[in-house]
Design a protein around this motif. Structure first.
Motif, short mmCIF file in Angstrom:
data_model
loop_
_atom_site.label_atom_id
_atom_site.label_comp_id
_atom_site.label_asym_id
_atom_site.label_seq_id
_atom_site.Cartn_x
_atom_site.Cartn_y
_atom_site.Cartn_z
N SER A 96 0.81 -1.22 0.00
CA SER A 96 0.00 0.00 0.00
C SER A 96 0.84 1.27 0.00
O SER A 96 0.39 2.32 -0.45
CB SER A 96 -0.96 0.00 1.20
N ASP A 97 2.09 1.20 0.48
CA ASP A 97 2.96 2.38 0.48
C ASP A 97 3.72 2.55 -0.83
O ASP A 97 4.56 3.43 -0.98
CB ASP A 97 3.94 2.33 1.65
N GLY A 98 3.45 1.68 -1.83
CA GLY A 98 4.09 1.77 -3.14
C GLY A 98 5.38 0.97 -3.25
O GLY A 98 5.96 0.90 -4.33
N SER A 99 5.84 0.37 -2.16
CA SER A 99 7.04 -0.46 -2.23
C SER A 99 6.67 -1.86 -2.75
O SER A 99 5.50 -2.22 -2.80
CB SER A 99 7.71 -0.56 -0.86
N PHE A 100 7.68 -2.63 -3.12
CA PHE A 100 7.47 -3.96 -3.67
C PHE A 100 8.23 -4.99 -2.84
O PHE A 100 9.34 -4.74 -2.39
CB PHE A 100 7.95 -4.03 -5.12
N VAL A 101 7.61 -6.15 -2.67
CA VAL A 101 8.24 -7.28 -2.01
C VAL A 101 8.27 -8.43 -3.01
O VAL A 101 7.22 -8.83 -3.52
CB VAL A 101 7.46 -7.70 -0.73
#
Length: 127
Positions: A96-101
């Motif tokens: 949701s914060d725009g980061s990717f895992v």
């Protein structure tokens, strides 16, 4: 005569284009936790259609299917050039914060050179 030759050439070009690409349907399961928290799953890989390893440029899998056993599956279909021979890919989650895992494990591979016109990949998210 010219019109019939043009129609024939157009048909041949269309068939050649169909043979130049493989329609690949990606399906990934073991993603329930991401679906329930409204996070997007992307398929990211070595071809431009898969973002060339850039998750921001990669397509997300939007079609959700629920199997009779309660398993959720995300799906997406993309055309990949047969001439590449092989494409590598992985799945990642857009938080949701725009980061990717990124999923764990090694890169997955698709061999396109001798593949049929369309194929279905059934993957399980690697933790």
């Amino acid at each position: 005569l010219v019109e019939s030759e043009l129609l024939n050439a157009s048909g041949n070009a269309s068939e050649m284009a169909k043979r130049a690409f493989v329609s690949v349907q990606f399906k990934v399961s073991n993603v329930r936790q991401f679906i329930e928290t409204h996070q997007n799953i992307h398929v990211v890989g070595s071809d431009i259609a898969l973002g060339q390893w850039n998750p921001i440029a990669s397509p997300s899998l939007k079609a959700v299917k629920s199997l009779p056993d309660g398993t959720f599956v995300l799906c997406g279909e993309f055309s990949l050039p047969r001439s590449l021979g092989q494409v590598e890919y992985k799945y990642c989650v857009e938080k949701s914060d725009g980061s990717f895992v990124w999923e764990g494990g090694v890169n997955r591979q698709i061999k396109l050179q001798d593949a049929p016109p369309s194929m279905e990949l059934r993957d399980v998210w690697h933790t």
